[in-house]
Design an enzyme around this catalytic site. Structure first.
Site, PDB file in Angstrom:
ATOM      1  N   SER A  16      36.588 -31.049  -5.138  1.00 59.91           N
ATOM      2  CA  SER A  16      36.276 -31.149  -3.701  1.00 59.91           C
ATOM      3  C   SER A  16      34.792 -31.466  -3.474  1.00 59.91           C
ATOM      4  O   SER A  16      34.447 -32.157  -2.510  1.00 59.91           O
ATOM      5  CB  SER A  16      36.686 -29.871  -2.960  1.00 59.91           C
ATOM      6  OG  SER A  16      35.861 -28.797  -3.317  1.00 59.91           O
ATOM      7  N   ASN A  17      33.922 -31.003  -4.368  1.00 63.63           N
ATOM      8  CA  ASN A  17      32.499 -31.366  -4.233  1.00 63.63           C
ATOM      9  C   ASN A  17      32.285 -32.836  -4.575  1.00 63.63           C
ATOM     10  O   ASN A  17      31.491 -33.519  -3.918  1.00 63.63           O
ATOM     11  CB  ASN A  17      31.631 -30.467  -5.119  1.00 63.63           C
ATOM     12  CG  ASN A  17      31.393 -29.116  -4.477  1.00 63.63           C
ATOM     13  OD1 ASN A  17      30.597 -28.991  -3.554  1.00 63.63           O
ATOM     14  ND2 ASN A  17      32.122 -28.115  -4.934  1.00 63.63           N
ATOM     15  N   HIS A 112      26.599 -23.835  -7.802  1.00 58.28           N
ATOM     16  CA  HIS A 112      27.281 -22.586  -8.155  1.00 58.28           C
ATOM     17  C   HIS A 112      27.595 -21.816  -6.867  1.00 58.28           C
ATOM     18  O   HIS A 112      26.741 -21.721  -5.980  1.00 58.28           O
ATOM     19  CB  HIS A 112      26.400 -21.751  -9.087  1.00 58.28           C
ATOM     20  CG  HIS A 112      27.102 -20.522  -9.562  1.00 58.28           C
ATOM     21  ND1 HIS A 112      28.126 -20.566 -10.489  1.00 58.28           N
ATOM     22  CD2 HIS A 112      26.966 -19.226  -9.206  1.00 58.28           C
ATOM     23  CE1 HIS A 112      28.581 -19.345 -10.688  1.00 58.28           C
ATOM     24  NE2 HIS A 112      27.893 -18.508  -9.925  1.00 58.28           N
TER      25      HIS A 112
HETATM   26  C1  GAR Z   1      32.718 -25.004  -6.934  1.00 56.29           C
HETATM   27  O1  GAR Z   1      32.875 -23.901  -6.082  1.00 56.29           O
HETATM   28  C2  GAR Z   1      31.472 -24.851  -7.779  1.00 56.29           C
HETATM   29  O2  GAR Z   1      30.445 -24.174  -7.118  1.00 56.29           O
HETATM   30  C3  GAR Z   1      32.005 -24.051  -8.936  1.00 56.29           C
HETATM   31  O3  GAR Z   1      33.251 -24.627  -9.210  1.00 56.29           O
HETATM   32  C4  GAR Z   1      33.827 -25.031  -7.980  1.00 56.29           C
HETATM   33  C5  GAR Z   1      34.390 -26.412  -8.159  1.00 56.29           C
HETATM   34  O4  GAR Z   1      35.152 -26.789  -7.055  1.00 56.29           O
HETATM   35  N1  GAR Z   1      31.126 -24.109 -10.063  1.00 56.29           N
HETATM   36  C6  GAR Z   1      30.881 -23.054 -10.847  1.00 56.29           C
HETATM   37  O5  GAR Z   1      31.447 -21.997 -10.727  1.00 56.29           O
HETATM   38  C7  GAR Z   1      29.839 -23.290 -11.928  1.00 56.29           C
HETATM   39  N2  GAR Z   1      29.597 -22.111 -12.642  1.00 56.29           N
HETATM   40  P1  GAR Z   1      35.558 -28.301  -6.843  1.00 56.29           P
HETATM   41  O6  GAR Z   1      36.209 -28.779  -8.165  1.00 56.29           O
HETATM   42  O7  GAR Z   1      36.554 -28.284  -5.735  1.00 56.29           O
HETATM   43  O8  GAR Z   1      34.333 -29.087  -6.508  1.00 56.29           O
END
Ligand code: GAR
Length: 189
Positions: A16-17, A112
């Protein structure tokens, strides 16, 4: 004319990021080109998002290599060939090793879902929730050899009212992430 900067996004899951960065570029608010999605999980949803937006994918299975150095050399070669100037970790659940750190010094960033240095590692939101924190937040930082360590670039937080469910907290955090990460990338580029 200002030169368009090339970035690579690393993801292992939902992406999603990654999507938020794509959207920001497509809406003309971030002047950059994503030249690669790098993933250690070839079946993750981030790969589908990449295909939907014509982003080239470099997918690898770490188990097929004898060491981290070995797969990171391939990734570094791929990214250098594409003239990547910034590596953006977005839910890439693996420690970055020496090869990539040396290939992109001070050019790898991570997001994070907690206020580092608290609640590093996996499930940062759940860890903070179980600890009973009253102020939640998000951190963007430079990547070094540690787990969610490295100099902090930006943080954003909010105060919980104590009535939110875990899902509501998660949603708030992701909303902050999706706005903060593209903003930090814009500033760095
Ligand atoms: C996000 O919340 C990011 O902050 C976290 O993984 C998620 C990925 O979401 N990262 C960590 O925990 C790093 N230690 P996404 O795949 O939907 O972007």
């Amino acid at each position: 004319m200002k030169k368009m900067k090339k970035i690579a996004v690393f993801a292992s899951g939902n992406g999603s990021n990654f999507q938020a960065i794509i959207d920001e570029i497509e809406q003309g608010r971030l002047f950059a080109e994503i030249v690669a999605l790098v993933t250690d999980k070839p079946d993750c949803f981030a790969v589908e998002r990449a295909h939907n937006h014509n982003v080239p994918v470099f997918a690898f299975d770490p188990k097929k290599y004898t060491s981290k150095d070995e797969y990171e050399k391939e990734i570094a070669f791929y990214l250098i060939e594409k003239s990547v100037s910034l590596v953006v970790l977005a839910g890439y659940m693996r420690l970055v090793g020496d090869v990539l750190l040396k290939a992109f010094p001070n050019r790898i960033i991570n997001i994070h879902p907690a206020l580092l240095p608290a609640f590093a590692g996996k499930n940062g939101i759940l860890q903070a929730w179980q600890y009973g924190v009253k102020i939640f937040g998000v951190t963007v930082h430079y990547v070094d050899a540690g787990m969610d360590t490295g100099k902090i670039i930006a943080q954003e937080c909010f105060k919980a009212n104590g009535k939110e469910t875990l899902t509501e907290i998660e949603q708030k955090i992701h909303t902050i992430e999706h706005q903060l990460y593209p903003q930090v990338i814009r500033e760095i580029l």
